[in-house]
Design an enzyme around this catalytic site. Sequence first.
Site, PDB file in Angstrom:
ATOM      1  N   HIS A 123      38.970  61.654  61.096  1.00 34.51           N
ATOM      2  CA  HIS A 123      38.916  60.302  60.495  1.00 34.51           C
ATOM      3  C   HIS A 123      37.590  59.613  60.851  1.00 34.51           C
ATOM      4  O   HIS A 123      37.583  58.536  61.459  1.00 34.51           O
ATOM      5  CB  HIS A 123      40.107  59.464  60.964  1.00 34.51           C
ATOM      6  CG  HIS A 123      40.508  58.416  59.975  1.00 34.51           C
ATOM      7  ND1 HIS A 123      41.813  58.104  59.708  1.00 34.51           N
ATOM      8  CD2 HIS A 123      39.763  57.596  59.174  1.00 34.51           C
ATOM      9  CE1 HIS A 123      41.858  57.131  58.811  1.00 34.51           C
ATOM     10  NE2 HIS A 123      40.629  56.811  58.470  1.00 34.51           N
ATOM     11  N   ASP A 151      43.017  56.790  37.616  1.00 31.12           N
ATOM     12  CA  ASP A 151      43.352  55.555  38.312  1.00 31.12           C
ATOM     13  C   ASP A 151      44.240  54.754  37.371  1.00 31.12           C
ATOM     14  O   ASP A 151      43.879  54.567  36.201  1.00 31.12           O
ATOM     15  CB  ASP A 151      42.055  54.763  38.651  1.00 31.12           C
ATOM     16  CG  ASP A 151      42.288  53.642  39.663  1.00 31.12           C
ATOM     17  OD1 ASP A 151      43.261  52.885  39.486  1.00 31.12           O
ATOM     18  OD2 ASP A 151      41.512  53.536  40.615  1.00 31.12           O
ATOM     19  N   GLU A 164      47.999  62.559  62.052  1.00 31.46           N
ATOM     20  CA  GLU A 164      46.800  62.270  62.858  1.00 31.46           C
ATOM     21  C   GLU A 164      47.035  61.272  63.986  1.00 31.46           C
ATOM     22  O   GLU A 164      46.324  61.280  64.982  1.00 31.46           O
ATOM     23  CB  GLU A 164      45.647  61.776  61.970  1.00 31.46           C
ATOM     24  CG  GLU A 164      45.860  60.380  61.381  1.00 31.46           C
ATOM     25  CD  GLU A 164      44.638  59.907  60.573  1.00 31.46           C
ATOM     26  OE1 GLU A 164      44.244  60.612  59.628  1.00 31.46           O
ATOM     27  OE2 GLU A 164      44.091  58.837  60.892  1.00 31.46           O
ATOM     28  N   THR A 215      39.492  62.137  52.027  1.00 27.21           N
ATOM     29  CA  THR A 215      38.935  61.216  53.038  1.00 27.21           C
ATOM     30  C   THR A 215      39.705  59.904  53.000  1.00 27.21           C
ATOM     31  O   THR A 215      39.225  58.906  53.541  1.00 27.21           O
ATOM     32  CB  THR A 215      37.443  60.919  52.759  1.00 27.21           C
ATOM     33  OG1 THR A 215      37.323  60.427  51.430  1.00 27.21           O
ATOM     34  CG2 THR A 215      36.565  62.133  52.955  1.00 27.21           C
ATOM     35  N   SER A 216      40.868  59.894  52.339  1.00 23.67           N
ATOM     36  CA  SER A 216      41.551  58.614  52.133  1.00 23.67           C
ATOM     37  C   SER A 216      42.636  58.360  53.180  1.00 23.67           C
ATOM     38  O   SER A 216      42.411  57.621  54.134  1.00 23.67           O
ATOM     39  CB  SER A 216      42.087  58.547  50.711  1.00 23.67           C
ATOM     40  OG  SER A 216      42.328  57.218  50.379  1.00 23.67           O
ATOM     41  N   ARG A 217      43.813  58.932  52.991  1.00 23.29           N
ATOM     42  CA  ARG A 217      44.874  58.835  53.986  1.00 23.29           C
ATOM     43  C   ARG A 217      45.633  60.155  53.979  1.00 23.29           C
ATOM     44  O   ARG A 217      45.887  60.745  52.923  1.00 23.29           O
ATOM     45  CB  ARG A 217      45.854  57.695  53.666  1.00 23.29           C
ATOM     46  CG  ARG A 217      45.326  56.300  54.004  1.00 23.29           C
ATOM     47  CD  ARG A 217      45.211  56.074  55.519  1.00 23.29           C
ATOM     48  NE  ARG A 217      44.732  54.743  55.850  1.00 23.29           N
ATOM     49  CZ  ARG A 217      43.461  54.400  56.027  1.00 23.29           C
ATOM     50  NH1 ARG A 217      42.517  55.310  55.890  1.00 23.29           N
ATOM     51  NH2 ARG A 217      43.129  53.173  56.364  1.00 23.29           N
ATOM     52  N   ASP A 255      39.504  64.726  56.193  1.00 20.04           N
ATOM     53  CA  ASP A 255      39.043  63.819  57.249  1.00 20.04           C
ATOM     54  C   ASP A 255      40.229  63.025  57.779  1.00 20.04           C
ATOM     55  O   ASP A 255      40.112  62.307  58.765  1.00 20.04           O
ATOM     56  CB  ASP A 255      37.971  62.862  56.691  1.00 20.04           C
ATOM     57  CG  ASP A 255      37.417  61.948  57.784  1.00 20.04           C
ATOM     58  OD1 ASP A 255      37.024  62.491  58.838  1.00 20.04           O
ATOM     59  OD2 ASP A 255      37.393  60.724  57.591  1.00 20.04           O
ATOM     60  N   ARG A 268      36.117  51.019  45.268  1.00 20.97           N
ATOM     61  CA  ARG A 268      34.749  50.982  45.798  1.00 20.97           C
ATOM     62  C   ARG A 268      34.256  52.366  46.220  1.00 20.97           C
ATOM     63  O   ARG A 268      33.143  52.777  45.875  1.00 20.97           O
ATOM     64  CB  ARG A 268      34.685  50.031  47.005  1.00 20.97           C
ATOM     65  CG  ARG A 268      34.763  48.577  46.596  1.00 20.97           C
ATOM     66  CD  ARG A 268      35.149  47.713  47.773  1.00 20.97           C
ATOM     67  NE  ARG A 268      36.566  47.918  48.096  1.00 20.97           N
ATOM     68  CZ  ARG A 268      37.435  46.935  48.261  1.00 20.97           C
ATOM     69  NH1 ARG A 268      37.054  45.696  48.168  1.00 20.97           N
ATOM     70  NH2 ARG A 268      38.698  47.184  48.537  1.00 20.97           N
ATOM     71  N   ILE A 269      35.095  53.107  46.962  1.00 15.90           N
ATOM     72  CA  ILE A 269      34.646  54.405  47.488  1.00 15.90           C
ATOM     73  C   ILE A 269      34.610  55.456  46.375  1.00 15.90           C
ATOM     74  O   ILE A 269      33.637  56.211  46.241  1.00 15.90           O
ATOM     75  CB  ILE A 269      35.557  54.858  48.656  1.00 15.90           C
ATOM     76  CG1 ILE A 269      35.435  53.865  49.819  1.00 15.90           C
ATOM     77  CG2 ILE A 269      35.188  56.275  49.103  1.00 15.90           C
ATOM     78  CD1 ILE A 269      36.444  54.058  50.928  1.00 15.90           C
TER      79      ILE A 269
HETATM   80  P1  NAI Z   1      39.857  50.222  46.747  1.00 12.45           P
HETATM   81  O1  NAI Z   1      41.013  49.310  46.929  1.00 12.45           O
HETATM   82  O2  NAI Z   1      38.524  49.659  46.364  1.00 12.45           O
HETATM   83  O3  NAI Z   1      40.230  51.352  45.660  1.00 12.45           O
HETATM   84  C1  NAI Z   1      41.445  52.038  45.637  1.00 12.45           C
HETATM   85  C2  NAI Z   1      41.641  52.477  44.195  1.00 12.45           C
HETATM   86  O4  NAI Z   1      42.821  53.282  44.153  1.00 12.45           O
HETATM   87  C3  NAI Z   1      41.850  51.313  43.218  1.00 12.45           C
HETATM   88  O5  NAI Z   1      40.959  51.417  42.124  1.00 12.45           O
HETATM   89  C4  NAI Z   1      43.290  51.475  42.779  1.00 12.45           C
HETATM   90  O6  NAI Z   1      43.510  51.050  41.431  1.00 12.45           O
HETATM   91  C5  NAI Z   1      43.459  52.977  42.929  1.00 12.45           C
HETATM   92  N1  NAI Z   1      44.857  53.389  42.893  1.00 12.45           N
HETATM   93  C6  NAI Z   1      45.959  52.660  43.157  1.00 12.45           C
HETATM   94  N2  NAI Z   1      47.048  53.413  42.936  1.00 12.45           N
HETATM   95  C7  NAI Z   1      46.625  54.626  42.531  1.00 12.45           C
HETATM   96  C8  NAI Z   1      47.294  55.807  42.132  1.00 12.45           C
HETATM   97  N3  NAI Z   1      48.625  55.877  42.105  1.00 12.45           N
HETATM   98  N4  NAI Z   1      46.547  56.865  41.785  1.00 12.45           N
HETATM   99  C9  NAI Z   1      45.181  56.800  41.781  1.00 12.45           C
HETATM  100  N5  NAI Z   1      44.502  55.686  42.121  1.00 12.45           N
HETATM  101  C10 NAI Z   1      45.212  54.619  42.499  1.00 12.45           C
HETATM  102  O7  NAI Z   1      39.756  51.054  48.110  1.00 12.45           O
HETATM  103  P2  NAI Z   1      38.486  51.783  48.708  1.00 12.45           P
HETATM  104  O8  NAI Z   1      37.707  50.840  49.528  1.00 12.45           O
HETATM  105  O9  NAI Z   1      37.797  52.553  47.643  1.00 12.45           O
HETATM  106  O10 NAI Z   1      39.200  52.808  49.707  1.00 12.45           O
HETATM  107  C11 NAI Z   1      40.008  53.878  49.248  1.00 12.45           C
HETATM  108  C12 NAI Z   1      40.794  54.448  50.406  1.00 12.45           C
HETATM  109  O11 NAI Z   1      39.883  55.075  51.320  1.00 12.45           O
HETATM  110  C13 NAI Z   1      41.514  53.404  51.270  1.00 12.45           C
HETATM  111  O12 NAI Z   1      42.790  53.127  50.750  1.00 12.45           O
HETATM  112  C14 NAI Z   1      41.605  54.060  52.614  1.00 12.45           C
HETATM  113  O13 NAI Z   1      42.857  54.690  52.699  1.00 12.45           O
HETATM  114  C15 NAI Z   1      40.503  55.111  52.589  1.00 12.45           C
HETATM  115  N6  NAI Z   1      39.475  54.896  53.619  1.00 12.45           N
HETATM  116  C16 NAI Z   1      39.183  55.927  54.474  1.00 12.45           C
HETATM  117  C17 NAI Z   1      38.202  55.789  55.444  1.00 12.45           C
HETATM  118  C18 NAI Z   1      37.837  56.916  56.374  1.00 12.45           C
HETATM  119  O14 NAI Z   1      37.103  56.696  57.346  1.00 12.45           O
HETATM  120  N7  NAI Z   1      38.272  58.145  56.131  1.00 12.45           N
HETATM  121  C19 NAI Z   1      37.492  54.513  55.609  1.00 12.45           C
HETATM  122  C20 NAI Z   1      37.838  53.507  54.626  1.00 12.45           C
HETATM  123  C21 NAI Z   1      38.814  53.689  53.682  1.00 12.45           C
END
Ligand code: NAI
Length: 350
Positions: free
Chosen positions: A299, A179, A267, A236-238, A262, A159-160
């Site tokens: 974050h 991906d 953290e 901005t992920s983890r 971020d 999604r992001i």
């Molecule tokens: P999502 O589940 O919609 O998308 C994650 C994508 O990563 C999927 O398409 C998946 O196939 C892909 N993926 C899985 N393994 C992978 C790999 N080895 N290499 C590359 N891609 C791979 O998750 P969404 O909602 O897009 O969120 C992504 C991340 O953003 C979350 O996991 C979370 O850690 C982080 N996040 C950070 C926030 C912040 O405030 N900084 C807030 C919300 C989420």
Amino acid sequence: MRLAVFSAKPYDKAFISAAHSARDPSSSPVTITYHDFSLDALTASLVTDADAVCVFVNDTLTADVLEILSSNGVRAVLLRCAGFNNVDLPAAERLGLAVANVPSYSPEAVAEYAVALVQTLNRKTHRAYNRVREGNFALQGLLGRTLAGKTVGVVGTGRIGVSFARIMKGFGCTIYAYDPYPSPALEGIGEYLPLEELLPKSDFVSLHCPLMDQTHHIINAKTLALMRPGAMLVNTSRGGLVDTGAVIAALKEKKLAGLALDVYEGEGKLFYDDHSGDFIEDDELARLMTFPNVLISGHQAFFTEEALTEIAECTLRNLEDVTLGRPCPNSLVKDRKILVRRDSLPVRNV
Ligand code: NAI
């Protein structure tokens, strides 16, 4: 239903209380206790009067914590976030705990923030802001690059990632994506490539994949060596996606022209609290903060009114689902029903 909310900041209380007040009065009653401290092995034993706990990214729900909670009568864990790398799900399954997350709370909020980091880093507005306030209007050192025509590598197109890719495409960038599970949503926006082909082609790389064993330190000395000299990296992920020591080396070698984080590996000990009166014990973080081309925020990519509203509403919906034994679409374990003793329900004033 008694819900104990951990790591509760004033904004969490405000948005959860607002969602609570707006609930249908005929739905199952909930009493909420807010704790400003986090949930971990030291604080778990304090939870003696809750049916469910509500936690955030830096609360720690290891097997021992879940065992304490379970033996104290807790039946459900509600995450106010999407990522669940901080919960031992097999242990929760074994203990029969319900676990649910908020899978999506304004993916645009995070994507837009990642774009803000790209442009701050690239156009050096963080430095310009400070300079001008000191009466320094010199441009030397503030040179950026026009985004139109540049290449952007998106790692993780959920999604992001897709939302980020769409915005960057709007700037006139060419989008490459990696991906293991390609998404049809990227069609017409970008081209999928293996990571080792994406990295040498990208002027900017942005991480949007979850933290798992396979993605831990996905950015390391080896993958940094593949990146374009002068590339910029945004996470901005983890935090655990990036090997901090390796990016420090790449910044010192001037291989990496900029880094925006971020999220940060260490953290948990710092973020979301005011440490301005302390010294930073984390030497790698302290080193990172000495680089003018490193931008760190605590974050906050998700932190918009819209996202906090969705987090609060979805958390209460999840609680109601597991309380009433309805299938919970956000369950992370086999669906569980919380069996609440009648005598634990609060008396309602009519
Ligand atoms: P999502 O589940 O919609 O998308 C994650 C994508 O990563 C999927 O398409 C998946 O196939 C892909 N993926 C899985 N393994 C992978 C790999 N080895 N290499 C590359 N891609 C791979 O998750 P969404 O909602 O897009 O969120 C992504 C991340 O953003 C979350 O996991 C979370 O850690 C982080 N996040 C950070 C926030 C912040 O405030 N900084 C807030 C919300 C989420």
